[in-house]
Each structure stands twice: as C-alpha cells, then as structure tokens.
Scaffold this active site. Structure first.
Site, PDB file in Angstrom:
ATOM      1  N   SER A 171      49.526 -14.852  17.059  1.00 31.02           N
ATOM      2  CA  SER A 171      48.832 -14.784  15.773  1.00 31.02           C
ATOM      3  C   SER A 171      49.839 -14.641  14.635  1.00 31.02           C
ATOM      4  O   SER A 171      49.745 -15.330  13.610  1.00 31.02           O
ATOM      5  CB  SER A 171      47.859 -13.602  15.787  1.00 31.02           C
ATOM      6  N   SER A 172      50.824 -13.759  14.828  1.00 30.13           N
ATOM      7  CA  SER A 172      51.831 -13.541  13.779  1.00 30.13           C
ATOM      8  C   SER A 172      52.658 -14.792  13.533  1.00 30.13           C
ATOM      9  O   SER A 172      52.989 -15.124  12.388  1.00 30.13           O
ATOM     10  CB  SER A 172      52.774 -12.404  14.172  1.00 30.13           C
ATOM     11  N   HIS A 220      47.920   4.782  19.827  1.00 30.77           N
ATOM     12  CA  HIS A 220      47.993   5.055  18.385  1.00 30.77           C
ATOM     13  C   HIS A 220      49.113   4.220  17.766  1.00 30.77           C
ATOM     14  O   HIS A 220      48.921   3.553  16.737  1.00 30.77           O
ATOM     15  CB  HIS A 220      48.232   6.549  18.147  1.00 30.77           C
ATOM     16  N   HIS A 261      71.030   1.296  17.014  1.00 33.09           N
ATOM     17  CA  HIS A 261      70.956   2.690  16.530  1.00 33.09           C
ATOM     18  C   HIS A 261      69.739   3.406  17.123  1.00 33.09           C
ATOM     19  O   HIS A 261      69.650   4.625  17.056  1.00 33.09           O
ATOM     20  CB  HIS A 261      70.983   2.765  14.988  1.00 33.09           C
ATOM     21  N   HIS A 262      68.808   2.644  17.698  1.00 36.81           N
ATOM     22  CA  HIS A 262      67.678   3.270  18.407  1.00 36.81           C
ATOM     23  C   HIS A 262      68.096   3.735  19.799  1.00 36.81           C
ATOM     24  O   HIS A 262      67.294   4.345  20.504  1.00 36.81           O
ATOM     25  CB  HIS A 262      66.523   2.274  18.544  1.00 36.81           C
ATOM     26  N   THR A 300      68.499  -1.186  -0.352  1.00 34.38           N
ATOM     27  CA  THR A 300      67.287  -0.388  -0.546  1.00 34.38           C
ATOM     28  C   THR A 300      67.426   0.464  -1.806  1.00 34.38           C
ATOM     29  O   THR A 300      66.473   0.621  -2.587  1.00 34.38           O
ATOM     30  CB  THR A 300      67.023   0.501   0.681  1.00 34.38           C
ATOM     31  N   TRP A 306      54.737   3.066  22.911  1.00 34.99           N
ATOM     32  CA  TRP A 306      54.529   1.742  22.292  1.00 34.99           C
ATOM     33  C   TRP A 306      55.738   0.848  22.517  1.00 34.99           C
ATOM     34  O   TRP A 306      55.631  -0.375  22.400  1.00 34.99           O
ATOM     35  CB  TRP A 306      54.218   1.884  20.799  1.00 34.99           C
ATOM     36  N   LYS A 309      66.677  -1.478  -4.839  1.00 37.14           N
ATOM     37  CA  LYS A 309      65.242  -1.619  -5.081  1.00 37.14           C
ATOM     38  C   LYS A 309      64.668  -0.367  -5.750  1.00 37.14           C
ATOM     39  O   LYS A 309      63.942  -0.459  -6.735  1.00 37.14           O
ATOM     40  CB  LYS A 309      64.509  -1.876  -3.760  1.00 37.14           C
ATOM     41  N   SER A 367      56.192  -3.879  -6.241  1.00 38.97           N
ATOM     42  CA  SER A 367      56.880  -4.598  -7.321  1.00 38.97           C
ATOM     43  C   SER A 367      55.900  -5.369  -8.199  1.00 38.97           C
ATOM     44  O   SER A 367      56.260  -5.804  -9.296  1.00 38.97           O
ATOM     45  CB  SER A 367      57.908  -5.579  -6.736  1.00 38.97           C
ATOM     46  N   GLU A 371      61.238  -5.691  12.978  1.00 39.69           N
ATOM     47  CA  GLU A 371      59.806  -5.398  12.851  1.00 39.69           C
ATOM     48  C   GLU A 371      59.565  -4.273  11.837  1.00 39.69           C
ATOM     49  O   GLU A 371      58.600  -4.288  11.084  1.00 39.69           O
ATOM     50  CB  GLU A 371      59.230  -5.026  14.226  1.00 39.69           C
ATOM     51  N   ASP A 380      44.788 -23.560  -1.243  1.00 35.66           N
ATOM     52  CA  ASP A 380      44.521 -22.773  -0.016  1.00 35.66           C
ATOM     53  C   ASP A 380      45.850 -22.629   0.704  1.00 35.66           C
ATOM     54  O   ASP A 380      46.891 -23.024   0.190  1.00 35.66           O
ATOM     55  CB  ASP A 380      43.485 -23.481   0.881  1.00 35.66           C
ATOM     56  N   HIS A 400      63.651  -3.635  15.455  1.00 32.86           N
ATOM     57  CA  HIS A 400      64.177  -3.149  14.181  1.00 32.86           C
ATOM     58  C   HIS A 400      63.822  -4.082  13.031  1.00 32.86           C
ATOM     59  O   HIS A 400      63.325  -3.607  12.007  1.00 32.86           O
ATOM     60  CB  HIS A 400      65.663  -2.799  14.191  1.00 32.86           C
ATOM     61  N   TYR A 411      61.164  -3.804   9.196  1.00 38.14           N
ATOM     62  CA  TYR A 411      61.211  -4.402   7.856  1.00 38.14           C
ATOM     63  C   TYR A 411      60.051  -5.354   7.637  1.00 38.14           C
ATOM     64  O   TYR A 411      59.617  -5.558   6.500  1.00 38.14           O
ATOM     65  CB  TYR A 411      62.581  -5.053   7.625  1.00 38.14           C
ATOM     66  N   ARG A 428      59.194  14.912  21.107  1.00 44.31           N
ATOM     67  CA  ARG A 428      57.980  14.161  20.798  1.00 44.31           C
ATOM     68  C   ARG A 428      57.280  13.782  22.108  1.00 44.31           C
ATOM     69  O   ARG A 428      57.844  13.948  23.185  1.00 44.31           O
ATOM     70  CB  ARG A 428      58.321  12.903  19.993  1.00 44.31           C
TER      71      ARG A 428
END
Lengths: 528, 34
Positions: A172-173, A80, A305-306, A331, A145, A334, A271, A258, A109, A256, A260, A453
C-alpha cells in the site's frame, strides 16, 4: 503567489455524481474521498491502539500483575507499536497527501486514481489480519514491533498473519508513494516550479522517495522470516547457520528512514501552519528544502545506532554515533527557521497554531534525548530502558501526532466547509499537551534509574513515576474524545467557513470555495 | 482531460519507480542468500 482565484473547477456537468452509499467509498477514485478514507481509518486505529496503551498503563499503575499476564502484555506492546506506526501515523499522513497534494499543485487528482483506491482498500485487510490475530490460538504477536528473530521465528500462526499484514501495508505504501512522486513530478500547474511548491509537497516528495527506497527492504526481510518459519531456510536461524543479527541490520536499514517517513510530513504540515498564523512567509524556504533532503540522505547511514548493544567494532560505533549526531544540524536549521518565521510576526493562537508551537517545543525535546541516545557508551546503558520509550514518544506523539491534530484543525474547514469549535479545540490542545507531558516526561527518570521497557511488572522503587505516567495517560487518552466530538461536529455542520478560512493563509487550496468542490482544477491555474 | 503539467510522463515515472522497488526487494533477498 497565484492568479488562480477563478481557475478552480466547479461541480460542473461533465461528471456524473458519485454513487451513493457504501459503493461511493468502495469504488471511489477521487483524491478527496480517498484522503477522507485514510483519515477515518487512522482515527479508528488511533482509538484501537490507544486503548491498548491505556491497558498497558493501567497494568503498570502498580507493581505486580493486576490486569494482564506477561504474554498478553507483550501482545499489547507489540500490537500498540505496529498499529500506531503502520495503522495511524502513516495512513493519516497519506490522508493529508491525498487531500492536499493535488490541491496545492493545482492538479485535478492524483496521477493514478485507480491505484490510489487499491492502495487504500488493502489497508483495512491488513488491519483485520493484525487485530484478528488476537482471537487465534496463542493470541497476537508478542515479539515486539521490530519482529526480531528468534522470537518471530518461533511464534504461532499470528506471526505469519502479521508478516502478511506487513507485506500488504508495505505494498500500500509503495503504491501510494509512486502516486505521490508521479503526481508531484508530472502534474504541477504551469509556472509552479519545484522550488515554488509548498513545503508540505516537498516533504511528502522526499518521504515518498524514502518509502520507495526502504519498504522493499522490509518486504525482503519479512519474506526471509516467512521462509525461515515455513520452508526450512536459515537466513536468521543460528541453528541452521543463519545470523539473527543480520535481521537487525536489514530491519533497521528500513526502520531508521521509517522514523523520518513518520516525521517529514509533520515538518511539512507545521511549515504550512506557522507562516499562516505568524502572518509572515516561511523563513528560509530553500534551506528548509535542503535540510529535509539532508535528513533523508543521512537517515540511510545511521541505522546501527539502534544496535550498539549488539556489539560492533569501535570504529563502527564511532561512525554511527557521529553520523547520527550530524542529523541534528539540518533538524536544527528547521527549528531555527520555524522560530525565525514566528519572530516579530503578528501571531494569533488558534488551535492549529497551538499544536504547531507545541510540536516545535516538544519535538525538540525528543530530538535532544535522541542526541543523548546517539552517544554509544550512554546508549549501551540506556538501551531497552524507559528512556528510549520517552524519547520516541516525544518524537511520535508530540511530534507526528500533534502535527496531525494541527493539520486537521487547519484544513478541516476547507474540507468540510464548516469551522470547528475553537473552545473545544483549545480544551483538546491543553489537555493533550499537559497529559502527554505527564505520561512521557517521568519515563526519562524511569529509564535513567534503569527500568527496562516491555515488562508488565517492575521493582518497587519505580512505582511513583509509573503512577504519575498512568494518570497522565488517562488524561491524554480521554482528551482525545474531545477531538472526536470536534471532528464529528465540524464534519456535519456549524458555522460556515470562508473560502480563505485563515487570514494569513497562502496557496492554491485557499483559492477554492469551502468546502472544496468534488472536482477541482480541471482547468489548470497559472502560478506566477 | 489532464490539464496540468506533463501527464504523458507519468507512466514512465511510475514504471521506473516500480522497477526500482521490485529490484530492491529481489536484491535484499539475494543479499540474504550470501
């Protein structure tokens, strides 16, 4: 802003018509076709990984094991997460980038159309590898994951397939990012300076830089996992002198930023939408650009921090705690600017605007719970509890996913030429926003009460909140069928959309006919 | 054909980015060896 009303291309005679049938989609180098492919792929994967979520929530409706066994449950949570991140959110944003970046820049293009085709068509291969691993002996990956060793070193063949899939998705990315950066830097219409670009292009430019700076790191990490598994190395194997915690450092140095990567394009979409329906220019455009860049830069110095629960010196805990809290400043800029854009605006509340406003409110809740988790001593208590699950689902569901819904409703009339059904759109919005909060808000309480979890069974005192969450999950999940109906109907026909579609819409894409012709801006528009 | 912007710079931009990505991948592996 623009003087480009007549500068768009037409279905002129200098181009052959695209091939018919499946060959059109396999061989296409057209940014609009490839954008649509990304979005359809993301939609299919959304229902795939969403079904897994519903199975997880059905299992958790009551304590004990009802529908799954613990190993299959772990496979479901792992897949998931992997599919939602790499197969839904990222491809959906790539779809938006493919459709919108050339249209917003006045470019004919993407810079490298053939590479664009490749970047998309290797994705379904990765999807097949991931989903196919369910059928292998031992089932799909079940180590989470995050792919932490030692679990990821010990698993069966599906772990190798997943590593290969991650490599493919990363490639791909990277190809997509090179295309987007090159297009934005080299193919803007004359007069369209960087600081005149729509904010969506800015957020994607910065996202693409983040991808280029982190995806190779992930590729390195999973390559080391692969050699540990198959070639006798001991990068992360403690028995051979390796260090499993090193994987966590390398992984979160990727993951991390990722986070963002998964949210900055959402900022760009919102926006674009809020000024349209507030009928006011975006408040503080320059500060939005600088805030986006600040968030991106800060994202590289917060990864540990993870890992507070892993154990680290107090000075390191303090550094990562305060640097994480610092992200709240840009943030906050924004969120302030979005609210200030709406302030005294002539607001109307069509479906894209409803999703955008929900984004601002609910993403902020996710941001606040992120601040709570940034506090090292609190995080050590809440680590691996449902509080974390609540936090990142507020960021990724009411944040990233809601922005995708908002963007689809906003630009679909320009893409297909037909208006969507506003009544069904509003039904989709209200059921989603109510369902989403019923699923994820109680998870804060479960986490604070100590429910871990990634478990299929739980202690009796957690039952009520789990039952509420499961009811919410089914409301949220099945309301997405309304979205499917709305999109399919608006793709096929209905009320014709006007060229500008929305009264307050500004930007080059709205100077084009609806639907946007197959080839656009072959003559560059001039932006004043 | 490319009417907009500075199309001639696109290969240089792309090659720089690709070299960066490959270098970072190799550097990550090298870091793991130490």
């Amino acid at each position: 802003m623009t003087d480009a009303a007549h500068a768009h291309g037409h279905d002129d005679h200098s181009h052959h018509a695209p091939p018919a049938g499946v060959m059109r989609w396999l061989t296409t180098t057209n940014h609009k076709d490839i954008g649509s492919l990304y979005l359809w792929f993301a939609l299919i994967m959304l229902f795939t990984a969403g079904s897994m979520a519903l199975l997880i929530r059905a299992e958790l409706f009551q304590p004990g094991l009802q529908l799954t066994n613990p190993d299959f449950f772990n496979q479901l949570t792992t897949m998931h997460g992997l599919i939602m991140i790499f197969g839904v959110i990222m491809p959906a944003f790539s779809g938006f980038a493919n459709w919108q970046v050339p249209l917003m820049l006045g470019a004919p293009d993407m810079a490298f159309p053939r590479m664009n085709n490749w970047a998309f068509w290797i994705l379904p291969v990765a999807g097949v590898l991931l989903m196919g691993s369910f059928l292998l002996p031992g089932g799909a990956v079940a180590g989470g994951w995050t792919m932490y060793p030692p679990l990821f070193i010990q698993g069966g063949i599906s772990y190798d397939l997943t590593i290969l899939a991650v490599h493919i998705m990363g490639l791909s990315s990277i190809m997509g990012s090179i295309n987007i950066i090159t297009t934005i830097l080299n193919m803007r219409a004359p007069g369209l300076t960087l600081m005149k670009m729509p904010l969506f292009c800015w957020t994607w430019l910065i996202t693409a830089y983040l991808l280029i700076a982190t995806m190779p790191v992930l590729a390195g990490a999973v390559t080391m996992l692969l050699t540990d598994r198959n070639f006798g190395t001991s990068f992360f194997n403690a028995a051979g002198g390796g260090d499993p915690v090193m994987f966590q450092h390398i992984f979160w140095f990727f993951a991390h930023p990722e986070v963002y990567i998964l949210i900055l394009p959402a900022f760009g979409i919102v926006s674009s939408i809020i000024p349209t329906f507030a009928r006011k220019p975006l408040f503080g455009y320059a500060s939005m650009v600088y805030a986006t860049a600040s968030i991106a830069i800060l994202s590289f110095i917060v990864w540990a921090h993870h890992m507070f629960a892993v154990g680290m010196p107090a000075a390191a805990q303090l550094f990562f705690m305060f640097s994480t809290m610092l992200i709240a400043v840009p943030t906050g800029v924004k969120v302030f600017n979005w609210v200030a854009t709406m302030w005294k605006g002539s607001m109307t509340f069509e479906t894209p605007m409803l999703f955008a406003i929900a984004f601002v409110c609910l993403f902020t809740i996710g941001g606040f719970s992120g601040l709570v988790l940034a506090i090292a001593p609190v995080d050590i208590q809440l680590h691996d509890t449902y509080y974390v699950v609540a936090h990142f689902h507020y960021v990724l569901v009411s944040g990233a996913l809601f922005s995708i819904f908002a963007g689809i409703y906003y630009w679909l009339p320009k893409w297909s030429g037909y208006m969507y059904d506003e009544t069904l759109g509003k039904w989709h919005f209200w059921l989603s926003v109510i369902g989403m909060n019923i699923v994820f808000f109680p998870m804060h309480f479960l986490g604070l009460a100590g429910m871990p979890r990634r478990i299929p069974d739980y202690a009796l005192q957690f039952t009520e909140f789990n039952q509420i969450a499961t009811v919410g999950a089914f409301i949220f999940g099945f309301s997405q069928l309304i979205f499917l109906v709305v999109v399919l109907r608006a793709a096929k026909g209905g009320v014709k959309a006007t060229d500008r579609v929305w009264e307050g819409a500004e930007g080059l894409e709205w100077t084009l006919p609806s639907p946007a012709p197959y080839h656009t801006f072959e003559t560059a528009p001039v932006v004043k | 054909m490319m009417a907009a912007g500075k199309p001639n710079g696109k290969y240089r931009t792309a090659i720089l980015l690709a070299v960066w990505a490959l270098g970072l991948f190799i550097f990550t592996l090298y870091s793991g060896l130490k």
